[in-house]
Design a protein around this motif. Structure first.
Motif, PDB file in Angstrom:
ATOM      1  N   GLU A  89      10.850 -20.673  12.237  1.00 31.81           N
ATOM      2  CA  GLU A  89      10.013 -19.477  12.913  1.00 31.81           C
ATOM      3  C   GLU A  89      10.754 -18.257  12.446  1.00 31.81           C
ATOM      4  OE1 GLU A  89       9.359 -17.390  17.308  1.00 31.81           O
ATOM      5  OE2 GLU A  89      10.720 -18.742  17.251  1.00 31.81           O
ATOM      6  N   VAL A  90      11.915 -18.044  12.139  1.00 34.54           N
ATOM      7  CA  VAL A  90      12.663 -17.268  11.352  1.00 34.54           C
ATOM      8  C   VAL A  90      13.013 -17.808   9.997  1.00 34.54           C
ATOM      9  CG1 VAL A  90      14.510 -15.803  10.960  1.00 34.54           C
ATOM     10  CG2 VAL A  90      13.546 -15.912  12.944  1.00 34.54           C
ATOM     11  N   PRO A  91      12.603 -17.469   8.852  1.00 31.80           N
ATOM     12  CA  PRO A  91      13.084 -18.236   7.534  1.00 31.80           C
ATOM     13  C   PRO A  91      14.576 -18.114   7.564  1.00 31.80           C
ATOM     14  CG  PRO A  91      11.282 -16.503   7.157  1.00 31.80           C
ATOM     15  CD  PRO A  91      11.594 -16.391   8.502  1.00 31.80           C
ATOM     16  N   LYS A  92      14.921 -19.289   6.836  1.00 35.18           N
ATOM     17  CA  LYS A  92      16.343 -19.734   6.682  1.00 35.18           C
ATOM     18  C   LYS A  92      16.622 -19.306   5.507  1.00 35.18           C
ATOM     19  CE  LYS A  92      16.903 -21.100  11.037  1.00 35.18           C
ATOM     20  NZ  LYS A  92      15.792 -20.523  11.650  1.00 35.18           N
ATOM     21  N   VAL A  93      18.305 -19.441   5.058  1.00 36.87           N
ATOM     22  CA  VAL A  93      18.980 -19.106   3.925  1.00 36.87           C
ATOM     23  C   VAL A  93      19.699 -20.289   3.510  1.00 36.87           C
ATOM     24  CG1 VAL A  93      20.295 -17.551   2.495  1.00 36.87           C
ATOM     25  CG2 VAL A  93      18.787 -16.477   4.119  1.00 36.87           C
ATOM     26  N   MET A  94      19.457 -20.827   2.281  1.00 35.33           N
ATOM     27  CA  MET A  94      20.450 -22.030   1.795  1.00 35.33           C
ATOM     28  C   MET A  94      21.447 -21.363   0.688  1.00 35.33           C
ATOM     29  SD  MET A  94      19.159 -25.150  -0.437  1.00 35.33           S
ATOM     30  CE  MET A  94      18.749 -26.306   0.891  1.00 35.33           C
ATOM     31  N   GLY A  95      22.670 -21.336   0.918  1.00 35.66           N
ATOM     32  CA  GLY A  95      23.559 -20.775  -0.084  1.00 35.66           C
ATOM     33  C   GLY A  95      23.774 -21.928  -1.098  1.00 35.66           C
ATOM     34  N   ILE A  96      23.837 -21.600  -2.579  1.00 37.77           N
ATOM     35  CA  ILE A  96      23.908 -22.484  -3.718  1.00 37.77           C
ATOM     36  C   ILE A  96      25.717 -22.609  -3.937  1.00 37.77           C
ATOM     37  CG2 ILE A  96      23.717 -22.941  -5.827  1.00 37.77           C
ATOM     38  CD1 ILE A  96      21.180 -21.137  -5.629  1.00 37.77           C
ATOM     39  N   LEU A  97      26.012 -23.723  -3.657  1.00 36.08           N
ATOM     40  CA  LEU A  97      27.554 -24.197  -4.119  1.00 36.08           C
ATOM     41  C   LEU A  97      27.460 -25.195  -5.242  1.00 36.08           C
ATOM     42  CD1 LEU A  97      30.432 -23.706  -3.363  1.00 36.08           C
ATOM     43  CD2 LEU A  97      30.400 -25.891  -1.996  1.00 36.08           C
ATOM     44  N   ASN A  98      27.608 -24.557  -6.487  1.00 36.29           N
ATOM     45  CA  ASN A  98      27.819 -25.371  -7.832  1.00 36.29           C
ATOM     46  C   ASN A  98      29.330 -25.932  -8.139  1.00 36.29           C
ATOM     47  OD1 ASN A  98      24.963 -25.617  -8.406  1.00 36.29           O
ATOM     48  ND2 ASN A  98      25.173 -23.438  -9.278  1.00 36.29           N
ATOM     49  N   GLN A 117       3.506 -19.292 -16.121  1.00 37.45           N
ATOM     50  CA  GLN A 117       3.065 -20.167 -14.855  1.00 37.45           C
ATOM     51  C   GLN A 117       4.110 -19.885 -13.622  1.00 37.45           C
ATOM     52  OE1 GLN A 117       3.750 -23.600 -17.172  1.00 37.45           O
ATOM     53  NE2 GLN A 117       1.592 -23.544 -18.131  1.00 37.45           N
ATOM     54  N   ASN A 118       5.233 -19.614 -14.024  1.00 37.32           N
ATOM     55  CA  ASN A 118       6.221 -19.214 -12.644  1.00 37.32           C
ATOM     56  C   ASN A 118       5.572 -18.150 -11.812  1.00 37.32           C
ATOM     57  OD1 ASN A 118       8.388 -21.277 -12.974  1.00 37.32           O
ATOM     58  ND2 ASN A 118       9.240 -19.855 -15.004  1.00 37.32           N
ATOM     59  N   TYR A 119       5.092 -17.060 -12.508  1.00 36.21           N
ATOM     60  CA  TYR A 119       4.577 -15.910 -11.701  1.00 36.21           C
ATOM     61  C   TYR A 119       3.192 -16.301 -11.166  1.00 36.21           C
ATOM     62  CZ  TYR A 119       8.403 -12.870 -13.000  1.00 36.21           C
ATOM     63  OH  TYR A 119       9.718 -12.566 -12.968  1.00 36.21           O
ATOM     64  N   GLU A 120       2.534 -17.298 -11.865  1.00 35.12           N
ATOM     65  CA  GLU A 120       1.079 -17.969 -11.124  1.00 35.12           C
ATOM     66  C   GLU A 120       1.376 -18.401  -9.857  1.00 35.12           C
ATOM     67  OE1 GLU A 120      -2.802 -20.734 -12.109  1.00 35.12           O
ATOM     68  OE2 GLU A 120      -1.360 -20.081 -13.785  1.00 35.12           O
ATOM     69  N   VAL A 121       2.454 -19.364 -10.062  1.00 31.95           N
ATOM     70  CA  VAL A 121       2.875 -20.248  -8.637  1.00 31.95           C
ATOM     71  C   VAL A 121       3.271 -19.340  -7.928  1.00 31.95           C
ATOM     72  CG1 VAL A 121       4.463 -21.832  -7.829  1.00 31.95           C
ATOM     73  CG2 VAL A 121       3.390 -22.155 -10.320  1.00 31.95           C
ATOM     74  N   LEU A 122       3.994 -18.394  -7.954  1.00 29.87           N
ATOM     75  CA  LEU A 122       4.681 -17.387  -7.014  1.00 29.87           C
ATOM     76  C   LEU A 122       3.361 -16.677  -6.397  1.00 29.87           C
ATOM     77  CD1 LEU A 122       6.841 -16.000  -5.609  1.00 29.87           C
ATOM     78  CD2 LEU A 122       7.293 -14.317  -7.336  1.00 29.87           C
ATOM     79  N   GLN A 166       0.908 -24.071   1.567  1.00 31.40           N
ATOM     80  CA  GLN A 166       0.999 -24.048   3.361  1.00 31.40           C
ATOM     81  C   GLN A 166       0.182 -25.042   3.687  1.00 31.40           C
ATOM     82  OE1 GLN A 166       1.303 -20.386   5.692  1.00 31.40           O
ATOM     83  NE2 GLN A 166       1.515 -19.168   3.616  1.00 31.40           N
ATOM     84  N   ASN A 167      -0.825 -25.392   2.789  1.00 30.05           N
ATOM     85  CA  ASN A 167      -1.924 -26.547   3.227  1.00 30.05           C
ATOM     86  C   ASN A 167      -1.143 -27.841   3.347  1.00 30.05           C
ATOM     87  OD1 ASN A 167      -4.096 -24.653   3.085  1.00 30.05           O
ATOM     88  ND2 ASN A 167      -4.275 -24.991   1.043  1.00 30.05           N
ATOM     89  N   LEU A 168      -0.187 -27.923   2.714  1.00 30.98           N
ATOM     90  CA  LEU A 168       0.666 -29.379   3.083  1.00 30.98           C
ATOM     91  C   LEU A 168       1.362 -29.397   4.177  1.00 30.98           C
ATOM     92  CD1 LEU A 168       2.423 -29.143  -0.554  1.00 30.98           C
ATOM     93  CD2 LEU A 168       0.722 -30.663   0.056  1.00 30.98           C
ATOM     94  N   ASP A 169       1.488 -28.299   5.185  1.00 39.41           N
ATOM     95  CA  ASP A 169       1.656 -28.371   6.420  1.00 39.41           C
ATOM     96  C   ASP A 169       3.386 -28.832   6.460  1.00 39.41           C
ATOM     97  OD1 ASP A 169       1.573 -27.885   9.234  1.00 39.41           O
ATOM     98  OD2 ASP A 169       1.033 -29.718   9.613  1.00 39.41           O
ATOM     99  N   LEU A 229       8.741 -14.708   0.929  1.00 42.34           N
ATOM    100  CA  LEU A 229       8.493 -14.698   2.121  1.00 42.34           C
ATOM    101  C   LEU A 229       7.194 -14.248   2.783  1.00 42.34           C
ATOM    102  CD1 LEU A 229      11.959 -13.039   3.324  1.00 42.34           C
ATOM    103  CD2 LEU A 229      11.383 -15.588   3.288  1.00 42.34           C
ATOM    104  N   ILE A 230       6.490 -13.174   1.986  1.00 35.80           N
ATOM    105  CA  ILE A 230       5.244 -12.821   2.355  1.00 35.80           C
ATOM    106  C   ILE A 230       4.092 -13.844   2.034  1.00 35.80           C
ATOM    107  CG2 ILE A 230       3.369 -11.039   1.727  1.00 35.80           C
ATOM    108  CD1 ILE A 230       5.791  -9.153   1.264  1.00 35.80           C
ATOM    109  N   LYS A 231       4.445 -14.654   1.048  1.00 37.71           N
ATOM    110  CA  LYS A 231       3.530 -15.804   0.602  1.00 37.71           C
ATOM    111  C   LYS A 231       3.717 -17.186   1.238  1.00 37.71           C
ATOM    112  CE  LYS A 231       1.091 -13.961  -2.846  1.00 37.71           C
ATOM    113  NZ  LYS A 231      -0.226 -14.029  -2.824  1.00 37.71           N
ATOM    114  N   GLY A 232       4.660 -17.104   2.479  1.00 37.23           N
ATOM    115  CA  GLY A 232       4.901 -18.326   3.142  1.00 37.23           C
ATOM    116  C   GLY A 232       6.054 -19.000   3.131  1.00 37.23           C
ATOM    117  N   ALA A 233       7.199 -18.590   2.094  1.00 34.00           N
ATOM    118  CA  ALA A 233       8.203 -19.478   2.024  1.00 34.00           C
ATOM    119  C   ALA A 233       9.013 -19.691   3.429  1.00 34.00           C
ATOM    120  CB  ALA A 233       9.175 -18.807   0.936  1.00 34.00           C
ATOM    121  N   ASN A 234       9.533 -20.679   3.637  1.00 36.25           N
ATOM    122  CA  ASN A 234      10.589 -20.886   4.912  1.00 36.25           C
ATOM    123  C   ASN A 234      12.063 -20.894   4.561  1.00 36.25           C
ATOM    124  OD1 ASN A 234       7.666 -22.789   5.242  1.00 36.25           O
ATOM    125  ND2 ASN A 234       8.079 -21.617   6.773  1.00 36.25           N
ATOM    126  N   LEU A 235      12.280 -21.077   3.320  1.00 26.71           N
ATOM    127  CA  LEU A 235      13.646 -21.361   3.095  1.00 26.71           C
ATOM    128  C   LEU A 235      13.951 -20.626   1.424  1.00 26.71           C
ATOM    129  CD1 LEU A 235      16.491 -22.734   3.621  1.00 26.71           C
ATOM    130  CD2 LEU A 235      15.394 -24.900   2.814  1.00 26.71           C
TER     131      LEU A 235
END
Length: 276
Positions: free
Chosen positions: A14-23, A197-202, A209-212, A248-254
């Motif tokens: 309901e609120v998007p989440k944040v994943m921190g990268i640890l390499n 292509q990266n910017y087209e995907v973004l 979102q159609n994948l649900d 986020l505006i385009k529907g990212a959840n994480l």
């Protein structure tokens, strides 16, 4: 509402989440070699958790373009002690393991890791989905063609988003057949895609979102930002924040990020703006 079950703990989006990268790699493009001891790894993990990371994503194999091959033995040697230490030090941590190898997934899930983040969506190890399904672990599947070593040779698409949706639909069905309940999709910015292509995907990210299922956006300090500006990963934080906001505006959840504090602020401002 989209959600995932992390060892009995329900994570909702309901609120998007944040994943921190640890390499924990010596050669990752932004922070390679920085976290080269358990003490430094623990300090960085604690910092990201205090800054508001919901998930920590640990990886021991750099998958940047043209990254050198790492053996399974070396990947296990790097990551197993880290997972053991973090699960012991932070008992409530939601730990994602970034790997495309089923044996790495099996051993780290056995040790208390929660999520498997697979850049190949099972294409590089045909036992991966079976292992993840046996643990009922959430599974992040990314769109990529080829391998991390040759993926930039595979950037020819008639329609990149159409092909990606077909790819994920097929992969989600496979995952379900292997008993995987919770799937997250990652469009794979920078993987088997040109800068344009990266910017087209973004721009068309909302079509996923159609994948649900939840959508992960991993844009942090990537070449689509710094190559566009002809700068460096070190100078790409502002661009990352801009593209995270668009995600986020385009529907990212994480959001998968190196800079947790800034991403958490991004989510809070997004929610403040769109919840009124």
């Amino acid at each position: 509402m989209k959600s995932i079950n992390c060892k009995g703990k329900l994570i909702t989006f309901e609120v998007p989440k944040v994943m921190g990268i640890l390499n924990v790699t010596p050669n990752s493009f932004f922070d390679g070699g920085l976290h080269n001891s358990l003490e430094k790894i623990e300090q960085q993990t604690e910092r990201m958790l205090l800054e508001g990371a919901d998930i920590i994503d640990v990886g021991a194999y750099s998958t940047q373009p043209n990254a050198p091959f790492v053996s399974e033995e070396e990947e296990l040697e790097r990551i197993v002690p880290v997972v053991k230490h973090l699960v012991n030090k932070f008992p409530d941590i939601i730990l994602s393991v970034d790997t495309f190898r089923s044996e790495v997934a099996k051993q780290t899930l056995d040790l208390g890791a929660t999520i498997i983040n697979d850049v190949s969506a099972g294409n590089l190890d045909d036992k991966m989905m079976q292992v993840v399904g046996s643990f009922k672990a959430p599974y992040i599947m990314m769109h990529m063609k080829g391998t991390p070593q040759n993926m930039q040779q595979f950037t020819s698409y008639d329609d990149v988003m159409h092909e990606m949706i077909y790819y994920f639909s097929d992969k989600i069905a496979q995952a379900q057949q292997h008993g995987i309940v919770d799937v997250i999709v990652d469009p794979g910015f920078g993987f088997s895609k040109t800068l344009d292509q990266n910017y087209e995907v973004l721009n068309k990210l909302d079509l996923l979102q159609n994948l649900d299922v939840p959508i992960l956006s991993a844009l942090s300090r990537k070449s689509m930002i710094y190559k566009f500006f002809e700068t460096t990963p070190q100078e790409a934080l502002n661009g990352t924040t801009v593209l995270n906001t668009i995600s986020l505006i385009k529907g990212a959840n994480l959001l998968r990020v190196h800079d947790v504090k800034e991403a958490v602020e991004c989510v809070k401002l997004y929610k403040k703006t769109y919840s009124n």
